[in-house]
Design an enzyme around this catalytic site. Structure first.
Site, PDB file in Angstrom:
ATOM      1  N   SER A 139       0.821  -1.207   0.000  1.00  0.00           N
ATOM      2  CA  SER A 139       0.000   0.000   0.000  1.00  0.00           C
ATOM      3  C   SER A 139       0.857   1.258   0.000  1.00  0.00           C
ATOM      4  O   SER A 139       1.972   1.266   0.545  1.00  0.00           O
ATOM      5  CB  SER A 139      -0.849  -0.014   1.272  1.00  0.00           C
ATOM      6  OG  SER A 139      -1.441   1.242   1.499  1.00  0.00           O
ATOM      7  N   TYR A 187      -1.210  -0.038  10.454  1.00  0.00           N
ATOM      8  CA  TYR A 187      -1.542  -0.663   9.174  1.00  0.00           C
ATOM      9  C   TYR A 187      -0.376  -0.543   8.182  1.00  0.00           C
ATOM     10  O   TYR A 187       0.088  -1.526   7.608  1.00  0.00           O
ATOM     11  CB  TYR A 187      -2.811  -0.033   8.573  1.00  0.00           C
ATOM     12  CG  TYR A 187      -3.022  -0.442   7.138  1.00  0.00           C
ATOM     13  CD1 TYR A 187      -3.443  -1.728   6.819  1.00  0.00           C
ATOM     14  CD2 TYR A 187      -2.727   0.426   6.089  1.00  0.00           C
ATOM     15  CE1 TYR A 187      -3.587  -2.126   5.500  1.00  0.00           C
ATOM     16  CE2 TYR A 187      -2.865   0.040   4.771  1.00  0.00           C
ATOM     17  CZ  TYR A 187      -3.296  -1.234   4.486  1.00  0.00           C
ATOM     18  OH  TYR A 187      -3.416  -1.627   3.176  1.00  0.00           O
ATOM     19  N   LYS A 233       2.336  -3.419   6.472  1.00  0.00           N
ATOM     20  CA  LYS A 233       2.586  -3.604   5.039  1.00  0.00           C
ATOM     21  C   LYS A 233       4.083  -3.504   4.737  1.00  0.00           C
ATOM     22  O   LYS A 233       4.621  -4.266   3.920  1.00  0.00           O
ATOM     23  CB  LYS A 233       1.785  -2.585   4.226  1.00  0.00           C
ATOM     24  CG  LYS A 233       0.299  -2.900   4.182  1.00  0.00           C
ATOM     25  CD  LYS A 233       0.058  -4.188   3.404  1.00  0.00           C
ATOM     26  CE  LYS A 233      -1.354  -4.704   3.510  1.00  0.00           C
ATOM     27  NZ  LYS A 233      -1.539  -6.000   2.848  1.00  0.00           N
TER      28      LYS A 233
HETATM   29  C1  WQD Z   1      -9.066  10.348   0.431  1.00  0.00           C
HETATM   30  C2  WQD Z   1      -9.148  11.844   0.704  1.00  0.00           C
HETATM   31  C3  WQD Z   1      -9.685  12.415   2.974  1.00  0.00           C
HETATM   32  C4  WQD Z   1     -13.882  11.085   2.882  1.00  0.00           C
HETATM   33  C5  WQD Z   1      -6.703   5.319   2.711  1.00  0.00           C
HETATM   34  C6  WQD Z   1      -5.562   4.657   3.429  1.00  0.00           C
HETATM   35  C7  WQD Z   1      -4.626   4.078   2.441  1.00  0.00           C
HETATM   36  C8  WQD Z   1      -5.352   3.139   1.501  1.00  0.00           C
HETATM   37  C9  WQD Z   1      -6.513   3.818   0.860  1.00  0.00           C
HETATM   38  C10 WQD Z   1      -5.364   0.856   2.227  1.00  0.00           C
HETATM   39  C11 WQD Z   1      -8.503  12.242   2.036  1.00  0.00           C
HETATM   40  C12 WQD Z   1     -10.738  12.901   2.010  1.00  0.00           C
HETATM   41  C13 WQD Z   1     -12.576  11.348   2.577  1.00  0.00           C
HETATM   42  C14 WQD Z   1     -14.810  12.168   3.010  1.00  0.00           C
HETATM   43  C15 WQD Z   1     -13.014  13.693   2.515  1.00  0.00           C
HETATM   44  N1  WQD Z   1      -5.878   2.017   2.203  1.00  0.00           N
HETATM   45  N2  WQD Z   1     -12.136  12.623   2.401  1.00  0.00           N
HETATM   46  N3  WQD Z   1     -14.326  13.433   2.812  1.00  0.00           N
HETATM   47  O1  WQD Z   1      -6.924   8.298   3.389  1.00  0.00           O
HETATM   48  O2  WQD Z   1      -6.027   8.676   1.057  1.00  0.00           O
HETATM   49  O3  WQD Z   1      -6.154   6.402   1.949  1.00  0.00           O
HETATM   50  O4  WQD Z   1      -7.337   4.385   1.860  1.00  0.00           O
HETATM   51  O5  WQD Z   1      -4.342   0.481   1.726  1.00  0.00           O
HETATM   52  O6  WQD Z   1      -3.654   3.434   3.120  1.00  0.00           O
HETATM   53  O7  WQD Z   1      -4.914   5.634   4.220  1.00  0.00           O
HETATM   54  O8  WQD Z   1      -8.229   7.513   1.329  1.00  0.00           O
HETATM   55  O9  WQD Z   1     -10.521   7.609   0.503  1.00  0.00           O
HETATM   56  O10 WQD Z   1     -10.119   7.713   3.002  1.00  0.00           O
HETATM   57  O11 WQD Z   1      -9.493   9.658   1.601  1.00  0.00           O
HETATM   58  O12 WQD Z   1     -12.644  14.868   2.360  1.00  0.00           O
HETATM   59  O13 WQD Z   1     -16.019  12.011   3.286  1.00  0.00           O
HETATM   60  O14 WQD Z   1     -10.520  12.193   0.827  1.00  0.00           O
HETATM   61  O15 WQD Z   1      -9.457  13.366   3.982  1.00  0.00           O
HETATM   62  O16 WQD Z   1      -7.874  13.467   1.845  1.00  0.00           O
HETATM   63  P1  WQD Z   1      -6.789   7.832   2.009  1.00  0.00           P
HETATM   64  P2  WQD Z   1      -9.661   8.055   1.634  1.00  0.00           P
END
Ligand code: WQD
Length: 327
Positions: free
Chosen positions: A117, A141, A145
């Site tokens: 990841s 997490y 990985k």
């Molecule tokens: C993306 C962006 C939020 C929801 C995570 C893990 C990563 C991988 C993928 C496993 C961020 C913003 C989100 C909302 C928002 N997982 N957001 N409003 O955090 O980049 O990655 O998932 O391997 O390791 O960390 O993904 O989709 O949660 O967020 O503004 O209602 O969207 O703050 O900037 P993230 P995400």
């Protein structure tokens, strides 16, 4: 050759199973069905229900199916949960992997691929993340990985097993409705949930040092993630001496901000995606965008699907699973 796909009934795993089957490969799935769903598997693909921690079961599956390669996709993947439950994450993601590796070595498996990841990079202070960017994971997490990558590499070296670790960036979309992600912890499904409830989507922080103040990510279509696995498998199959040692980003190399994603969702769904801005979510890096150059060079793979295609496939899958929901 038969490939064991752990976690094959999960969102990513099931897409990989499908792509591997369509490419004419024999597969067997091991999944504990804790978050996976047997209904995601194509007809004829054998499913063994059980844990990656169950060594006797692994020995039996590897022997009975004549497994020569493993795609280890099974894992716990909620960043926040890993902060609350580090012991569980290390057990499932590191000890589970170690057990699968031990069984694979004992069974003479020649090839091993690990789902990794972008979380291994933590908060990268660079425009574009290459595989040489220092890894400083910010959560248990991400640590599991990174430790998993080390373990896979070391085992491959010691036992003549070809190894690939694929670092997924932000996976989105669905190849078919049935294969969509029922999880609601990522941006796209969280926006759909809010819209369905008649609420405005939320932006977690609009004061980041990015062009529009919202976080920038590298979103990649699940179908592209699946095809990257098939490309890696071809490479591993062409490596009889087990000398391949690759760690590769899977991304598109294109940054998309939360606001740009909301605009794309508005265009695809025809819904009003005007958002409310709420405080930052703890631990979110401002920008995480992959360099996808190394995977193009090593595997000849590049992503084919754009943002619209990701959003529209995610939306049609979501609508079919929530009849009467938003839209
Ligand atoms: C993306 C962006 C939020 C929801 C995570 C893990 C990563 C991988 C993928 C496993 C961020 C913003 C989100 C909302 C928002 N997982 N957001 N409003 O955090 O980049 O990655 O998932 O391997 O390791 O960390 O993904 O989709 O949660 O967020 O503004 O209602 O969207 O703050 O900037 P993230 P995400």
């Amino acid at each position: 050759m038969t490939w064991l796909i752990t976690g094959g009934a999960g969102y990513i795993g099931a897409h990989v199973v499908r792509a591997m089957s369509e490419d004419g490969r024999g597969v067997v799935v091991l999944d504990d069905l804790s978050t996976g769903d047997a209904a995601r598997l194509p007809a004829g693909v054998p499913l063994v229900t059980g844990s990656t921690l169950d060594r006797p079961l692994l020995d039996r599956v590897l022997a009975e199916h004549g497994v020569t390669g493993v795609l280890h996709i099974a894992a716990k993947k909620q960043v926040g949960e890993s902060v609350e439950q580090p012991l569980r994450y290390y057990r499932e993601n590191v000890e589970g992997l170690r057990t699968v590796l031990e069984a694979a070595v004992a069974a003479g498996v020649r090839s091993f691929l690990l789902s990794s990841s972008a979380a291994v990079y933590g908060m990268p202070d660079v425009e574009t993340v290459t595989e040489d960017t220092p890894c400083l994971p910010m959560s248990p997490y991400g640590e599991t990985k990174l430790a998993g990558e080390w373990l896979v590499r070391a085992t491959g070296r010691a036992h003549g097993m070809g190894t690939v670790a694929l670092r997924y960036f932000n996976v989105a979309g669905a190849a078919t409705a049935e294969l969509g992600d029922p999880g609601v912890f990522n941006l796209v499904p969280m926006v759909f949930e809010r819209l369905a409830a008649g609420l405005p989507p939320r932006v977690f922080g609009a004061d980041y040092p990015t062009p529009d103040g919202t976080c920038v990510r590298d979103y990649i279509h699940i179908a592209d993630v699946a095809s990257a696995h098939v490309a890696a498998v071809r490479r591993l199959e062409a490596d009889p001496d087990g000398e391949v040692r690759l760690t590769l980003n899977i991304g598109r190399g294109e940054g998309v901000s939360v606001r740009e994603m909301l605009d794309a969702i508005g265009r695809v769904t025809g819904l009003d995606t005007t958002a409310e801005t709420v405080p930052r979510r703890a631990g979110d890096p401002a920008r995480v965008v992959a360099s996808a150059d190394l995977i193009a060079k090593e595997l000849g793979w590049t992503a084919e699907h754009d943002l619209e295609s990701m959003v529209s496939s995610a939306w049609s899958g979501w609508q079919q699973r929530h009849p009467g929901g938003a839209g």
